[in-house]
Design an enzyme around this catalytic site. Structure first.
Site, PDB file in Angstrom:
ATOM      1  N   ASN A  93     -10.698  -4.264  -0.923  1.00 32.28           N
ATOM      2  CA  ASN A  93     -10.657  -3.200  -2.290  1.00 32.28           C
ATOM      3  C   ASN A  93      -9.788  -3.434  -3.298  1.00 32.28           C
ATOM      4  O   ASN A  93      -8.813  -4.375  -3.133  1.00 32.28           O
ATOM      5  CB  ASN A  93     -10.087  -1.826  -1.634  1.00 32.28           C
ATOM      6  CG  ASN A  93     -11.137  -0.949  -0.742  1.00 32.28           C
ATOM      7  OD1 ASN A  93     -12.169  -1.048  -1.341  1.00 32.28           O
ATOM      8  ND2 ASN A  93     -10.729  -0.694   0.184  1.00 32.28           N
ATOM      9  N   HIS A 138     -16.375   3.918  -4.367  1.00 27.48           N
ATOM     10  CA  HIS A 138     -15.628   4.918  -4.275  1.00 27.48           C
ATOM     11  C   HIS A 138     -15.765   6.144  -5.184  1.00 27.48           C
ATOM     12  O   HIS A 138     -14.806   6.857  -5.672  1.00 27.48           O
ATOM     13  CB  HIS A 138     -14.117   4.640  -4.090  1.00 27.48           C
ATOM     14  CG  HIS A 138     -13.759   3.668  -2.896  1.00 27.48           C
ATOM     15  ND1 HIS A 138     -12.490   3.290  -2.489  1.00 27.48           N
ATOM     16  CD2 HIS A 138     -14.778   3.286  -1.797  1.00 27.48           C
ATOM     17  CE1 HIS A 138     -12.549   2.713  -1.425  1.00 27.48           C
ATOM     18  NE2 HIS A 138     -13.823   2.795  -0.973  1.00 27.48           N
ATOM     19  N   ARG A 188       1.029  -1.292   0.169  1.00 27.30           N
ATOM     20  CA  ARG A 188      -0.065   0.077   0.083  1.00 27.30           C
ATOM     21  C   ARG A 188       0.874   1.239  -0.116  1.00 27.30           C
ATOM     22  O   ARG A 188       0.590   2.236  -0.862  1.00 27.30           O
ATOM     23  CB  ARG A 188      -1.077  -0.004   1.164  1.00 27.30           C
ATOM     24  CG  ARG A 188      -1.831   1.314   1.355  1.00 27.30           C
ATOM     25  CD  ARG A 188      -2.599   1.280   2.537  1.00 27.30           C
ATOM     26  NE  ARG A 188      -3.153   2.463   2.819  1.00 27.30           N
ATOM     27  CZ  ARG A 188      -4.310   2.811   3.753  1.00 27.30           C
ATOM     28  NH1 ARG A 188      -4.558   1.786   4.535  1.00 27.30           N
ATOM     29  NH2 ARG A 188      -4.855   3.905   3.565  1.00 27.30           N
ATOM     30  N   TYR A 234     -14.072  10.359  -1.548  1.00 25.30           N
ATOM     31  CA  TYR A 234     -13.078   9.893  -2.622  1.00 25.30           C
ATOM     32  C   TYR A 234     -13.232  10.788  -4.045  1.00 25.30           C
ATOM     33  O   TYR A 234     -12.293  10.669  -4.752  1.00 25.30           O
ATOM     34  CB  TYR A 234     -13.500   8.559  -3.008  1.00 25.30           C
ATOM     35  CG  TYR A 234     -13.029   7.479  -2.128  1.00 25.30           C
ATOM     36  CD1 TYR A 234     -11.721   7.230  -2.012  1.00 25.30           C
ATOM     37  CD2 TYR A 234     -13.662   6.885  -0.966  1.00 25.30           C
ATOM     38  CE1 TYR A 234     -11.369   6.189  -0.981  1.00 25.30           C
ATOM     39  CE2 TYR A 234     -13.350   6.181  -0.055  1.00 25.30           C
ATOM     40  CZ  TYR A 234     -11.915   5.811   0.048  1.00 25.30           C
ATOM     41  OH  TYR A 234     -11.621   4.855   1.046  1.00 25.30           O
TER      42      TYR A 234
END
Length: 421
Positions: free
Chosen positions: A144, A194, A90, A244
């Site tokens: 996700n 999102h 990430r 988002y």
């Protein structure tokens, strides 16, 4: 009832456990299996989980395993909350796109594509294991990027519904502002995962009074601050965008901001280290306050509601989920995965009708759906050219030089997770 959580060693899990304990009448779990390859994290998380159940007098049994096949066997539902590559991957997703002047974020833009490429093959492998051991089990995907992952699952013929906590977060916030119970608030939630907007906020049900204009007039500053957006954006739209959408409506501002501070992944990694130390304390028998800063607010309540509806009659009849479009948004193909209000029951999710959308929203939804088509193709089939096309199609990228540079960086940073690279 038996539930399995794949990714059960996540620091998120105590949030889920707390919801299972509090809402046991809605979802009466007899056995909960936490599945994770990280045995050391499983030990810490499961210890706290059992103490939470004990404190709240929940009679359910909590077991753990590193074996996916064993964990999902005989489960009525399997909840996926995994992160391939962990916070280290990430952190990369949130940093290398900035080198090209693009947003670095884990679920959208180039970082979101990297996460999809790592995640889709792993999730499909898990889903096949579920199908072999228990073909009747529902798969609830919280992993996700939820829209792309859910579409991969559905296209492969799995019994799957995608879940995100954005809508339930808005519901709870609006309920507080309106001083009503959350169950009284119904959202006209439309878009993709999102990439969504609250077009209306209704009291009492889908046909109730729309109080969104009142909310914006009386609480516009607080709503805009919570979104980290300029109040003028919310006023001009007259709706509440997902936070988002800030990556789209204030892209350059966000890129400048991200370049001046540590990545969110770095912050979360430090937080997780502290949380795991807390979880090892045998005196701790409730989720710590620090967990609220980790993200995923109200995730447990949304998961309980969805699982209860899919498995029985305990959940809300209408929920915001990710599922096939099937004509709901006529400008998208039927097999696009959208995030809208749907009727949920034992047979799955059926979207409610959505009024014709303003081109301001429909155009962006169509654009991002086209990107998701290409992203899923790249995740399933691999290849540099497919990665490049997906990046070029994304509205946060869209320039040849950016897409070229990002393609090289994505492959270089994710080679160990890409079988074709």
């Amino acid at each position: 009832m038996k539930l399995a959580v794949v990714g059960g060693g996540s620091t998120y899990t105590p949030e889920l456990i707390d919801g299972f304990a509090r809402l046991r009448d809605t979802l009466p779990i007899e056995e909960l299996v936490l599945v994770d390859p990280a045995a050391d994290r499983l030990e810490l998380v499961s210890g706290l989980a059992r103490r939470i159940f004990a404190k709240q007098d929940h009679a359910g049994k909590i077991t753990t395993t590193t074996d996916i096949d064993a964990g999902v066997a005989d489960a009525d539902a399997v909840l996926l909350q995994l992160r391939v590559g962990g916070q280290a991957a990430r952190n990369q997703d949130e940093t290398w796109p900035l080198e090209c002047g693009c947003v670095g974020q884990e679920t959208t833009g180039a970082g979101g594509l990297a996460k999809a490429l790592r995640t889709v093959p792993v999730v499909l492998d898990i889903a096949e294991r579920v199908r072999r051991t228990n073909p009747d089990a529902w798969i609830i995907d919280f992993t996700n990027p939820v829209g792309i992952v859910t579409r991969a699952l559905l296209q492969a013929g799995h019994k799957a519904v995608g879940l995100c906590n954005v809508a339930i977060g808005f519901q709870r916030k609006f309920a507080r502002l309106l001083e009503v119970e959350p169950g009284q608030v119904h959202l006209d939630h439309v878009g993709l995962n999102h990439l969504s907007w609250e077009l209306g906020v209704r009291l009492g049900g889908p046909d109730g009074e729309n109080v969104l204009p009142k909310l914006l007039a009386e609480h516009g500053d607080a709503i805009a601050d919570d979104l980290r957006m300029d109040r003028r954006i919310v006023d001009r739209l007259g709706v509440v965008p997902s936070y988002y959408l800030r990556y789209f409506y204030a892209h350059d501002e966000v890129v400048r901001e991200l370049g001046t501070k540590p990545s969110r992944a770095a912050e979360v990694a430090a937080m997780e280290k502290e949380l795991l130390a807390m979880y090892g304390d045998p005196a701790l028998d409730e989720k710590p306050e620090l967990l609220a800063k980790r993200g995923g607010a109200f995730y447990s309540e949304a998961a309980v509601d969805l699982a209860a509806s899919l498995l029985g009659d305990g959940g809300s009849p209408v929920q915001v989920v990710n599922t096939y479009n099937n004509g709901t948004l006529p400008f998208l193909p039927d097999d696009a995965v959208i995030e809208v209000q749907a009727r949920v029951g034992r047979d799955g999710a059926t979207p409610l009708a959505v009024p014709a959308l303003d081109p301001l929203y429909a155009g962006l939804i169509a654009n991002v759906t086209a990107y998701e088509d290409l992203a899923l193709e790249a995740a399933l089939r691999g290849g540099r050219d497919r990665v490049f096309k997906a990046l070029l199609a994304h509205p946060l990228i869209g320039q040849f030089e950016y897409a070229e540079g990002l393609t090289d960086r994505l492959i270089a940073h994710n080679r160990e997770h890409l079988a074709w690279a």
